[in-house]
Design a protein around this motif. Structure first.
Motif, short mmCIF file in Angstrom:
data_model
loop_
_atom_site.label_atom_id
_atom_site.label_comp_id
_atom_site.label_asym_id
_atom_site.label_seq_id
_atom_site.Cartn_x
_atom_site.Cartn_y
_atom_site.Cartn_z
N GLY A 120 41.69 34.69 38.51
CA GLY A 120 40.27 34.95 38.64
C GLY A 120 39.92 36.35 38.16
N GLY A 121 40.85 37.29 38.31
CA GLY A 121 40.65 38.64 37.82
C GLY A 121 40.95 38.78 36.35
N LEU A 122 42.05 38.17 35.89
CA LEU A 122 42.37 38.25 34.47
C LEU A 122 41.24 37.69 33.62
N LEU A 123 40.59 36.65 34.12
CA LEU A 123 39.45 36.07 33.40
C LEU A 123 38.16 36.80 33.74
N GLY A 124 37.93 37.02 35.03
CA GLY A 124 36.66 37.60 35.46
C GLY A 124 36.42 38.98 34.89
N LEU A 125 37.45 39.81 34.83
CA LEU A 125 37.27 41.16 34.29
C LEU A 125 36.98 41.12 32.79
N ARG A 126 37.54 40.16 32.10
CA ARG A 126 37.20 40.00 30.68
C ARG A 126 35.73 39.61 30.52
N VAL A 127 35.27 38.70 31.39
CA VAL A 127 33.88 38.27 31.32
C VAL A 127 32.94 39.41 31.71
N VAL A 128 33.30 40.16 32.74
CA VAL A 128 32.50 41.34 33.11
C VAL A 128 32.36 42.27 31.92
N ALA A 129 33.45 42.49 31.20
CA ALA A 129 33.41 43.40 30.06
C ALA A 129 32.54 42.85 28.92
N GLU A 130 32.45 41.52 28.82
CA GLU A 130 31.64 40.92 27.76
C GLU A 130 30.16 40.92 28.10
N MET A 131 29.83 40.81 29.39
CA MET A 131 28.42 40.74 29.81
C MET A 131 28.20 41.60 31.05
N PRO A 132 28.44 42.91 30.96
CA PRO A 132 28.37 43.78 32.15
C PRO A 132 27.00 43.81 32.81
N ASP A 133 25.95 43.57 32.06
CA ASP A 133 24.60 43.64 32.64
C ASP A 133 24.36 42.53 33.65
N ARG A 134 25.16 41.48 33.64
CA ARG A 134 24.96 40.37 34.58
C ARG A 134 25.66 40.62 35.92
N PHE A 135 26.48 41.65 36.02
CA PHE A 135 27.27 41.90 37.22
C PHE A 135 26.81 43.16 37.93
N ALA A 136 26.71 43.07 39.26
CA ALA A 136 26.27 44.21 40.07
C ALA A 136 27.43 44.94 40.70
N ARG A 137 28.47 44.22 41.09
CA ARG A 137 29.61 44.84 41.76
C ARG A 137 30.81 43.91 41.69
N ILE A 138 32.00 44.51 41.88
CA ILE A 138 33.26 43.78 41.77
C ILE A 138 34.11 44.06 43.00
N MET A 139 34.65 43.01 43.58
CA MET A 139 35.63 43.13 44.66
C MET A 139 36.89 42.41 44.20
N ALA A 140 38.00 43.13 44.13
CA ALA A 140 39.22 42.60 43.53
C ALA A 140 40.38 42.68 44.51
N GLY A 141 41.12 41.59 44.62
CA GLY A 141 42.31 41.56 45.45
C GLY A 141 43.43 40.80 44.77
N ASN A 142 44.59 41.42 44.68
CA ASN A 142 45.78 40.75 44.14
C ASN A 142 45.53 40.17 42.76
N THR A 143 45.13 41.05 41.87
CA THR A 143 44.88 40.65 40.49
C THR A 143 45.22 41.82 39.57
N THR A 144 45.05 41.62 38.27
CA THR A 144 45.43 42.63 37.30
C THR A 144 44.73 42.34 35.98
N ALA A 225 40.04 46.05 24.70
CA ALA A 225 38.58 46.14 24.57
C ALA A 225 37.92 46.03 25.94
N ALA A 226 38.44 45.15 26.79
CA ALA A 226 37.89 45.02 28.14
C ALA A 226 38.13 46.29 28.94
N TRP A 227 39.32 46.85 28.82
CA TRP A 227 39.60 48.10 29.52
C TRP A 227 38.68 49.23 29.06
N ALA A 228 38.33 49.24 27.79
CA ALA A 228 37.42 50.27 27.29
C ALA A 228 36.08 50.21 28.00
N VAL A 229 35.61 48.99 28.28
CA VAL A 229 34.36 48.83 29.03
C VAL A 229 34.55 49.24 30.48
#
Length: 301
Positions: A120-144, A225-229
């Motif tokens: 969920g994090g490996l995918l979700g963080l990529r999606v956040v990086a692609e469309m950051p304006d749609r996300f308000a906050r992130i809570m992450a557990g046991n992901t990378t 690229a995601a990490w850059a965002v």
């Protein structure tokens, strides 16, 4: 391409999972999701990983909906009630990101608070990086969000080898072993429900092999690229990694070091929780998530 769809009868009577099913089509594939709470409430997106499905969040959904949140928990393609391509080659990291992005766009989700675990994090963080304006906050557990640098842990390599070579891939037992409390037989059966036989498990078996572990991994450029965002992410980012996760324990450190939004947050360790912290620590995580949404921070006090 052969597409498998699990018979709905296999999902009848699952413990604590009485949510109405919802479906939409992405790239010709039917994707299932739970959608509970008021439609005009703040959106909470719950993303599962490997080899689980939205059943993982059954103890999150009611209290979040009762708090007037719109709670959305999709089943990734290949999992849960979603369609399952039978060919393992149909699954790729980029393909999963595209499917999840299309899902968010189809529902036009905005102001999203996202909870991420495992894939969920490996995918979700990529999606956040692609469309950051749609996300308000992130809570992450046991992901990378791996880039292929550094050697993976021996525990992960053993898991990866098992997923690719074992004749039997017992989903319910795998989830059971990834918890601290253990699962009942009925709960293990619920995790097995989407997979009548091995033919339905192509997506579950594909995921471990898609984790970038070398610098020449095809996903590396997209990861960087995601990490850059994320290195410019100033919105709230809260870590809640478990004290007993043998696979991803300690991997909150890169987030804490490199993501500005982690600064000043009340990060905490979920106690007596293993890899599937949703199973072990919902009573810790749901109140923390609600406080995080209210204040931008969370505390276990």
């Amino acid at each position: 391409m052969t597409i498998l769809r699990t018979d709905a009868a296999r999902f009848e009577g699952l413990p604590d999972y009485g949510f109405a099913p919802h479906y939409l089509t992405v790239d010709g594939l039917r994707m299932h999701f739970v959608d509970e709470g008021p439609r005009d409430g703040p959106v909470v997106l719950l993303l599962h990983g490997e080899p689980t499905w939205s059943y993982l969040y059954r103890h999150f959904i009611p209290p979040l909906a009762d708090a007037s949140c719109r709670v959305i928990a999709p089943d990734l393609i290949g999992f849960g009630k979603s369609d399952k391509p039978a060919d393992r080659a149909a699954y790729s990291y980029a393909g999963h990101v595209a499917w999840l992005s299309a899902f968010i766009m189809a529902l036009d989700l905005r102001g999203i608070t996202v909870f991420l675990q495992d894939w969920g994090g490996l995918l979700g963080l990529r999606v956040v990086a692609e469309m950051p304006d749609r996300f308000a906050r992130i809570m992450a557990g046991n992901t990378t969000l791996p880039t292929g640098d550094g050697a993976p842990s021996e525990a992960f390599l053993q898991w990866q080898a098992f997923s690719q070579s074992s004749p039997d891939f017992p989903i319910g037992r795998i989830v059971h072993k990834g918890t601290a409390r253990g699962l009942t037989e009925a709960e293990q059966a619920a995790y097995d429900a989407p997979f009548p036989d091995e033919a339905y498990k192509a997506g579950a078996r594909a995921f471990p092999a898609l984790v970038p572990t070398t610098p020449d991994d095809p996903a590396r450029a997209d990861q960087l690229a995601a990490w850059a965002v994320l290195r410019e992410w100033n919105k709230p980012f809260l870590c809640c990694f478990s004290d007993k996760d043998l696979i991803l324990g300690g991997l909150d450190k890169p987030f804490l070091k490199h993501i500005p939004g982690t600064r000043g947050q009340a990060h905490f360790t979920t106690q007596n929780a293993a890899h599937f912290l949703q199973e072990d620590a919902a009573d810790q995580l749901v109140p923390a998530l609600l406080r995080f949404m209210e204040t931008g921070q969370a505390t276990t006090e």
